[in-house]
Scaffold this motif. Sequence first.
Motif, PDB file in Angstrom:
ATOM      1  N   SER A  48     -38.576  65.164  40.080  1.00  0.00           N
ATOM      2  CA  SER A  48     -37.959  66.414  40.528  1.00  0.00           C
ATOM      3  C   SER A  48     -38.592  66.883  41.832  1.00  0.00           C
ATOM      4  CB  SER A  48     -38.102  67.493  39.456  1.00  0.00           C
ATOM      5  OG  SER A  48     -37.411  67.129  38.273  1.00  0.00           O
ATOM      6  N   LEU A  49     -39.912  66.709  41.959  1.00  0.00           N
ATOM      7  CA  LEU A  49     -40.607  67.092  43.187  1.00  0.00           C
ATOM      8  C   LEU A  49     -40.101  66.266  44.367  1.00  0.00           C
ATOM      9  CD1 LEU A  49     -42.899  68.706  44.574  1.00  0.00           C
ATOM     10  CD2 LEU A  49     -44.429  66.810  44.003  1.00  0.00           C
ATOM     11  N   ILE A  50     -39.901  64.972  44.150  1.00  0.00           N
ATOM     12  CA  ILE A  50     -39.363  64.114  45.212  1.00  0.00           C
ATOM     13  C   ILE A  50     -37.983  64.607  45.636  1.00  0.00           C
ATOM     14  CG2 ILE A  50     -38.506  61.794  45.728  1.00  0.00           C
ATOM     15  CD1 ILE A  50     -40.735  60.725  43.882  1.00  0.00           C
ATOM     16  N   ALA A  51     -37.142  64.901  44.665  1.00  0.00           N
ATOM     17  CA  ALA A  51     -35.786  65.358  44.964  1.00  0.00           C
ATOM     18  C   ALA A  51     -35.794  66.672  45.736  1.00  0.00           C
ATOM     19  CB  ALA A  51     -34.989  65.510  43.677  1.00  0.00           C
ATOM     20  N   GLU A  52     -36.708  67.549  45.404  1.00  0.00           N
ATOM     21  CA  GLU A  52     -36.780  68.843  46.072  1.00  0.00           C
ATOM     22  C   GLU A  52     -37.206  68.721  47.531  1.00  0.00           C
ATOM     23  OE1 GLU A  52     -39.519  70.934  43.653  1.00  0.00           O
ATOM     24  OE2 GLU A  52     -38.140  71.137  41.946  1.00  0.00           O
ATOM     25  N   ASN A  53     -37.819  67.590  47.884  1.00  0.00           N
ATOM     26  CA  ASN A  53     -38.307  67.387  49.256  1.00  0.00           C
ATOM     27  C   ASN A  53     -37.609  66.212  49.931  1.00  0.00           C
ATOM     28  OD1 ASN A  53     -40.990  69.170  49.665  1.00  0.00           O
ATOM     29  ND2 ASN A  53     -40.852  68.515  47.531  1.00  0.00           N
ATOM     30  N   ALA A  54     -36.367  65.950  49.544  1.00  0.00           N
ATOM     31  CA  ALA A  54     -35.675  64.743  49.992  1.00  0.00           C
ATOM     32  C   ALA A  54     -34.643  64.989  51.081  1.00  0.00           C
ATOM     33  CB  ALA A  54     -34.997  64.074  48.792  1.00  0.00           C
ATOM     34  N   ARG A  55     -34.676  66.139  51.721  1.00  0.00           N
ATOM     35  CA  ARG A  55     -33.603  66.436  52.679  1.00  0.00           C
ATOM     36  C   ARG A  55     -33.600  65.495  53.881  1.00  0.00           C
ATOM     37  NH1 ARG A  55     -37.160  70.858  53.204  1.00  0.00           N
ATOM     38  NH2 ARG A  55     -38.238  71.002  55.235  1.00  0.00           N
ATOM     39  N   SER A  56     -34.754  64.906  54.215  1.00  0.00           N
ATOM     40  CA  SER A  56     -34.830  63.967  55.342  1.00  0.00           C
ATOM     41  C   SER A  56     -35.042  62.529  54.891  1.00  0.00           C
ATOM     42  CB  SER A  56     -35.968  64.379  56.288  1.00  0.00           C
ATOM     43  OG  SER A  56     -35.768  65.672  56.811  1.00  0.00           O
ATOM     44  N   LEU A  57     -35.065  62.297  53.582  1.00  0.00           N
ATOM     45  CA  LEU A  57     -35.430  60.995  53.030  1.00  0.00           C
ATOM     46  C   LEU A  57     -34.341  59.964  53.266  1.00  0.00           C
ATOM     47  CD1 LEU A  57     -37.832  59.795  51.505  1.00  0.00           C
ATOM     48  CD2 LEU A  57     -36.668  60.351  49.367  1.00  0.00           C
ATOM     49  N   ARG A  58     -34.728  58.817  53.827  1.00  0.00           N
ATOM     50  CA  ARG A  58     -33.794  57.719  54.081  1.00  0.00           C
ATOM     51  C   ARG A  58     -34.119  56.482  53.243  1.00  0.00           C
ATOM     52  NH1 ARG A  58     -32.224  61.581  56.203  1.00  0.00           N
ATOM     53  NH2 ARG A  58     -31.251  61.884  58.235  1.00  0.00           N
ATOM     54  N   ILE A  59     -35.392  56.197  53.087  1.00  0.00           N
ATOM     55  CA  ILE A  59     -35.849  55.016  52.336  1.00  0.00           C
ATOM     56  C   ILE A  59     -36.659  55.488  51.141  1.00  0.00           C
ATOM     57  CG2 ILE A  59     -37.279  52.939  52.373  1.00  0.00           C
ATOM     58  CD1 ILE A  59     -36.707  52.751  55.382  1.00  0.00           C
ATOM     59  N   LEU A  60     -36.239  55.062  49.950  1.00  0.00           N
ATOM     60  CA  LEU A  60     -36.937  55.468  48.721  1.00  0.00           C
ATOM     61  C   LEU A  60     -37.157  54.246  47.849  1.00  0.00           C
ATOM     62  CD1 LEU A  60     -38.068  57.663  46.874  1.00  0.00           C
ATOM     63  CD2 LEU A  60     -35.756  57.988  45.956  1.00  0.00           C
ATOM     64  N   ARG A  61     -38.420  53.954  47.573  1.00  0.00           N
ATOM     65  CA  ARG A  61     -38.772  52.831  46.715  1.00  0.00           C
ATOM     66  C   ARG A  61     -39.590  53.342  45.546  1.00  0.00           C
ATOM     67  NH1 ARG A  61     -40.959  47.936  50.426  1.00  0.00           N
ATOM     68  NH2 ARG A  61     -41.410  47.205  48.312  1.00  0.00           N
TER      69      ARG A  61
END
Length: 303
Positions: free
Chosen positions: A97-110
């Motif tokens: 959930s923390l990752i999702a809350e800070n994902a507005r600029s996220l392009r690559i997620l592993r």
Amino acid sequence: MEVGSTRSWDELFPDALGLIFKNLPLQELLTVVPTVCKSWGKAVMGPYCWQEIDIEEWSNRSEPGTVERMLRMLITRSSGSIHKLCVSGLQNELVFSLIAENARSLRILRLPRSNMSDSIVEKIAGSLSMITFLDLSYCYKIGARSLEAIGEHCKQLEGFRRNMHPLITEDKLSQDDEAHAIATTMPNLKHLEAAYLHINTIGALEIIRSCPNLKYLDLRGCWQVKLDEEYLKDKFPNLTVLGPYVVDQYERNNDDYEDWSDFSDSLYDYESSDDDDNRFGELEFRFYQQSDEDATYGWPQSP
């Protein structure tokens, strides 16, 4: 400043320092750099050093609790500016959930080897709309529901990795529903890895026919898939299919890869060598925390 003079390193802007520091090993970035001077310590505490967070190799040989504490700290420092996040073996739903809350600029997620469920993926998928490359390999508790949620929300997804371990999935009867989910919700894929996924020929062909931009398809270990090479060469001349027979990873044609991520990982679980352990070792969490007395950047002495 006079013509021809140079700016001191401690006078560089934080974003410039961030571009330089991000090339350093994690341990040095967290324990050595902050001790040099106040401006360097301030840069490390800010978001510019943490737009790309890659702790996957370290997390493979660290305790889940330590990994999660490290990740929380780095995500907090990034202030929502993360472009790339690579970490392995996450266990706590609150971290996703923390990752999702800070994902507005996220392009690559592993997030390989993570203990996530279909319900948590369905919950966070809507926040991952900017993702272009996603790795959910060895995440055994998710299935077609998760892939459908990702495909429906992540319309920019071009690279997807869903490799499995042959010894863990050998008892699964079928994962053809995952192949169908990929085919029906991820039409923009260019790169797909599905090694040891239990799919059949129909599922593989559905993916190939539904993803017209697909350039690379890894089907190593998908023993039920039987593809006609002449048919593929005629109908899909731009597609490279690897497998189902297993070949050495260095036989791959690197020209087929986009620069989303490092596509040269082994299909098997990472095993750290003695050299790796001596080089990096276990970072102690006390080095990562800033104490109340740290207002003057009194960082602990580097090891």
